[in-house]
Every structure is written in structure tokens, then in C-alpha cells.
Design an enzyme around this catalytic site. Structure first.
Site, PDB file in Angstrom:
ATOM      1  N   HIS A  22      41.979  35.002  30.563  1.00  0.00           N
ATOM      2  CA  HIS A  22      41.831  36.430  30.254  1.00  0.00           C
ATOM      3  C   HIS A  22      40.693  36.956  31.131  1.00  0.00           C
ATOM      4  CE1 HIS A  22      43.778  35.282  26.220  1.00  0.00           C
ATOM      5  NE2 HIS A  22      44.678  35.875  26.980  1.00  0.00           N
ATOM      6  N   GLU A  25      37.082  37.923  29.814  1.00  0.00           N
ATOM      7  CA  GLU A  25      36.310  36.999  28.977  1.00  0.00           C
ATOM      8  C   GLU A  25      35.388  36.243  29.922  1.00  0.00           C
ATOM      9  OE1 GLU A  25      39.059  34.951  26.335  1.00  0.00           O
ATOM     10  OE2 GLU A  25      39.998  36.852  25.779  1.00  0.00           O
ATOM     11  N   HIS A 128      37.573  30.529  26.629  1.00  0.00           N
ATOM     12  CA  HIS A 128      37.819  31.881  26.110  1.00  0.00           C
ATOM     13  C   HIS A 128      36.609  32.425  25.381  1.00  0.00           C
ATOM     14  CE1 HIS A 128      42.203  32.224  26.837  1.00  0.00           C
ATOM     15  NE2 HIS A 128      42.141  30.902  26.847  1.00  0.00           N
ATOM     16  N   GLU A 190      36.840  28.432  22.443  1.00  0.00           N
ATOM     17  CA  GLU A 190      36.694  29.872  22.155  1.00  0.00           C
ATOM     18  C   GLU A 190      35.282  30.107  21.638  1.00  0.00           C
ATOM     19  OE1 GLU A 190      38.161  33.411  22.173  1.00  0.00           O
ATOM     20  OE2 GLU A 190      39.919  32.207  21.668  1.00  0.00           O
TER      21      GLU A 190
END
Lengths: 318, 318
Positions: A22, A25, A128, A190
Site C-alpha cells: 500500500h 503506508e 503494513h 501490521e
């Protein structure tokens, strides 16, 4: 005295560390850029040891075009493009109307996969960030992947100051959709909270340490270290809850309730406050069992219709 | 005993409350949508009173196309389009290559201005969010606008739990670039921290209260209330500091230092930590006087080359 069975697994020769899946990010973007600079640095000291087959660490910037625009994606979410990656025919992707991320997912599958085949890398760690207050999470499709769970326990032990959880999305290997599903083993790392498009130094430093400890563990593992059996709390995703929306415009009509905001992984009980409407009304959780909320108010999930996800917690024995 | 001079100012008949000037700053978007629903609600109770000329409150969604895409802007930053708004000829804007926001800024100038003319609205309150830990700020081009400063003091008194500052950008009326410069008086109401593309309930509630108290004050003022002279701390912007960048790629090579992150409006002294590079090095502030940092690590300013802004603080007597 009970003696546990010894599990033997093949060594992990090729590990991929991916950032920018992404494009907004930023911790993963800047960390992978930094790792790409360091050819023979601390991150790969194992290469200098006398091993028969040194560990190969691939550092990948997954979505360069989205990174350049500092957006999650250009045409479609790259991290949802890997479900039927194997069955796509090359001819179907030459047209100019094909989303950029569909093309890029094929390139990544060629580089790190092919998914589900023996040529795939042994482990994918995909980096992430989330706007939710989730600390550091490993997110995987299996709740019994010995490699992922032991890496998780190693990180927990090495980084005691960082809240850390293991999240399990119960999706079959066939239906798995994310970049990390391309490897023989894989997980998303994450970390939050961090606004998308922003790099916070503490979040970057935590991710850097997490990746370093992950690679260290792989080296221990490859050198034949025996790991003790132990237990891990696993949060298995049960369902998503959307925001209240206007039936005509589909605009949201409430925000996550202040009592719930930032309380990721704190049990949500029936009748607990869930949303506060923009006119000031409190809406309550109508489920019939306490569950653990996470991805509370994640920016990228407004468009996916997810205000938060709910998990059940279970202790897994390794 | 010293008697202060009494200042008399004309009443404020038309006030504009604008949200969505930046399409991903969601508090203002949802607040203005909510206000548009409430035709005769709490926000305009003054209309029901027996006044000769009731207060007219215009509620404006400034950049609908950016809002729809949940982006700051579509083609160019709308809130930088109002500098030479008066001198633009209509013919120059009919071409298809004209940025959307240039066209929209003309529409807004027609609706709320014309800027610098007697027909302009009396007051523009433009609603914004920041990822920086700035609490609630009023940002204006004047450090002696009696209306803006008294509204600020009223909000401070009414909302004692919200950290609140008055920021002054020393720009002449001719060079003023933002939507709020279209009114006879105007300011941005900036609240953070909140990630762009996210609505946090507490931030929304603070903005709603701020707007309500602002409108209340306008009603007190219009009814002939005498306001006591008092003092206000004003932060005047002195300079911006960019991130350290790679000389070739222009990519940033450091994040705001953890000791500085979230410390908006805490004095920054010479040699205090400023950045932490992605390889772990600390870079220090090399200025020769202590100044007050703000907009620390604001998401939207990466592209503008601003890691933080620095202000001098002064006490203004009203």
C-alpha cells in the site's frame, strides 16, 4: 515427565521483506528503501557466517506507482489481487484497460512465487501500517503455521514494550488474497497507529526491530536450534461491522464511539457503546457474546464498509 | 483608574461555515453535512429571536469532487487558489485544461465574496483537520483582527479542556491565498490530531462545539454586548523546516524525532533533537533562538516540503 514430539521442518532459504504494497503506508516504504541501501549490513550478518547455503533476503517495493503518488493503490487494492493469480492467462493482461495492480501482482508472483508451487520463496513478510491503535500484529491465514507462530513468540520476547498480537484470517489457501500468500509461509506485519501518508519515527523503529528479530529467528532456525513448545494467543477474525450509513447517499452517519476508539483488542460486550452519530446519539453493540475488536476506524476500510472487525481469542499450543 | 477606549464595529450579518475545502479532512465534511440537515435547529436559534435583521449562516461544502474521492484535492490545493482570485478573467477558465479547483475557487468567490469587496460575507470560518497534535487552532492573516481574536477568547473560555492557540500567518491581504481570506473577516479552524480520511468522534465533537460557540459569540456581538479588553497569546509563523532529503531522489531520509513528535507549541531550543534518520542518527535544531513548533509531521505538507513550522509567541492586548 511428558516428552513433547520433536517437529522437524526444512530450512528457510529465501525470505522476502516487502514494503509499499500500500503506497501510503510509509514505515514499510522507508524501511525497505533503507534495507536496499545496506548491501552487507546488520540485517544480513548471517551471510558472513560459514553456512553451506546463505540466507537470501529479497527486499521488494511492491507498488512503486502507488508509492510515487502516496496513495494506497492506483487502480485497485494490490493486496487483494493474489487470489486467482495462478489461473490468470497472460493474454488477458495485455489490454490497456487492465488495472495496474493486476499487472503488478503477476510480476510479484513471478518474482516471489509462483503461489502454491515449490519454486515460491519460503517466507514473505509484508509490511503494513494502520491508523488503528493495534500495536504490532502478525496477520496470517493459518492459526497453526509453526514458522509464523514461533516468529511471533520470538518478537514478543524480544520487544516486550510493544503490544503484540497474532491475528488469524480463516481463509483457505485457495481463497487467500494478499501478497504474503504467495510464499510457502507468510504474514503481514501490521503496525499502528500511524496516519497513512505519515512516517512516525517510533513506528518505523518498531518495524525495523521487528524485521531484524524475524530475520534473526530465521537464522537460529536454519542453524538447527531446537525451539521449546509454548502457547500463543490467537485472535481469529469472526466478522466485520460497517458504519451506520444514510440509506440514500451511503454516507456514514456516525463515527466510532469515543469509548471504543483506540481500544483495539479490549473485549467488546453486548450493549457497549459502538458508534456516536453526528447528531450525538450513542449506538450500542447488539451482538450476543463478547468479542475482541480490531482495525477500529482504519482509514482504508471506510471504502470497504468496515468500521471495525471482531475476533475470538483462543490459546494455541505450539 | 484607567478607562479603555470603546471600539465600535458593524454587526456581522452573514457568516459562512465551510467544510471539505480539503476533501479528506472529515470533521468539517460531516459537520457541514449535519448543519445542512438542521434547517432550524440549535445552530441557528438566533433566527427565532426578534431581531431586525436575522443572522444568515451559509453552510458550504467547498470541494465536493475531492470529498467524493476522499482526497485533499483533485488537481491543485483549493486552499491556495484565492490569491489573485479577483484578477482572473472568466475567459481564461473555460478551457478543459484548467484545474478543477481554479474553477471551484471562482464559484466560491462568487458565493462568498467577491474577495476584498463590500459584498463579501462578514466572516468565513473554514474547517480543517491536521495529523499534527495541535488541539484546536484558529489560523488568521491578522494578529489584530478584533473579531477573530474575541471569538478565539470566547472559545478558550467555553472549551477549557481543549488546548487552543491563535496562529498568525503574516501575509498581506493581497497575498492571502486561502478560502477564509474571501470574507471581510475569516479564519481557519484547525483541529488535530486526526488522520486524513478518518473521522474521530472526539475531534468531530470539539469542532461542532467550536462552531456553535463561534455562532453564539456572533449573536452576542450583534445584540450589542460590550466585550472587555483582554490579552491573547498569538503565535506568528516565522519559518518552515523541510525534512532531510536525498539529493538525487528527493525522498525523505529521516522522520521527525520521537522527542519532538506530538510536541506542537512546546518551545524548541537550539540543539534539541529535530529528526531521526532512517539509519538511526539524531539531527538537531540549529536555529539560534527558541521558537514554537507547530504542524509537526502534517501529512499534507510532505509534498510542500514542510516537516514543521516555527512560530514566535507574543501577548497581544485587545
Amino acid at each position: 515427565m511428558e516428552v513433547d514430539e520433536v517437529v522437524c521442518l526444512p530450512r528457510l532459504s529465501r525470505v522476502a521483506v516487502c514494503g509499499g504494497t500500500h503506497g501510503n503506508e510509509l514505515s514499510g516504504v522507508y524501511l525497505v528503501r533503507e534495507l536496499l541501501k545496506v548491501k552487507k549490513g546488520v540485517m544480513e550478518k548471517e551471510e558472513e557466517q560459514e553456512e553451506e547455503e546463505p540466507l537470501s533476503v529479497l527486499k521488494v517495493l511492491s507498488n512503486p506507482r502507488a508509492m510515487q503518488q502516496c496513495r494506497r493503490y492506483v487502480d485497485t487494492d494490490l493486496n487483494r489481487c493474489f487470489t486467482h493469480i495462478v489461473s490468470l492467462s497472460p493474454s488477458g493482461l495485455t489490454s490497456g484497460t487492465v488495472p495496474y495492480e493486476m499487472i503488478r501482482s503477476r510480476e510479484l508472483n513471478a518474482m516471489l512465487g509462483p503461489k502454491g508451487r515449490s519454486g515460491a520463496v519460503d517466507l514473505v513478510c509484508d509490511l503494513h501500517n494502520t491508523t488503528a491503535n493495534m500495536g504490532l500484529c502478525l496477520i496470517a491465514y493459518s492459526d497453526c503455521d509453526w514458522i509464523c507462530l514461533h516468529i511471533f513468540r520470538h518478537l514478543q520476547r524480544k520487544m516486550p514494550d510493544i503490544p503484540m498480537r497474532y491475528i488469524h484470517f480463516e481463509v483457505s489457501n485457495k481463497e487467500s488474497y494478499s501478497l504474503d500468500s504467495v510464499g510457502k509461509h507468510g504474514f503481514a506485519m501490521e503496525i499502528g497507529p500511524q496516519p497513512h501518508g505519515v512516517a512516525r519515527s517510533t513506528v518505523y523503529t518498531a518495524m525495523k526491530a521487528g524485521v531484524q528479530h524475524m530475520l534473526d529467528w530465521v537464522c537460529f532456525f536454519n542453524s538447527g536450534t531446537l525451539f521449546e513448545g509454548e502457547s500463543v494467543d490467537v485472535f481469529t477474525m469472526i466478522k466485520h461491522i460497517d458504519y451506520p450509513r444514510d440509506s440514500e447517499t451511503r454516507n456514514i452517519t456516525a463515527a466510532v464511539h469515543p469509548h471504543l476508539q483506540d481500544r483495539d483488542f479490549c473485549p467488546l460486550h453486548p450493549e457497549d457503546p459502538l458508534f456516536q452519530t453526528f447528531s450525538g446519539e450513542t449506538l450500542r453493540y447488539k451482538g450476543n457474546e463478547p468479542l475482541y475488536p480490531f482495525f477500529i476506524n482504519e482509514c482504508a476500510y471506510y471504502e470497504k464498509g468496515i468500521a471495525l472487525s471482531l475476533a475470538r481469542k483462543r490459546r494455541n499450543q505450539l
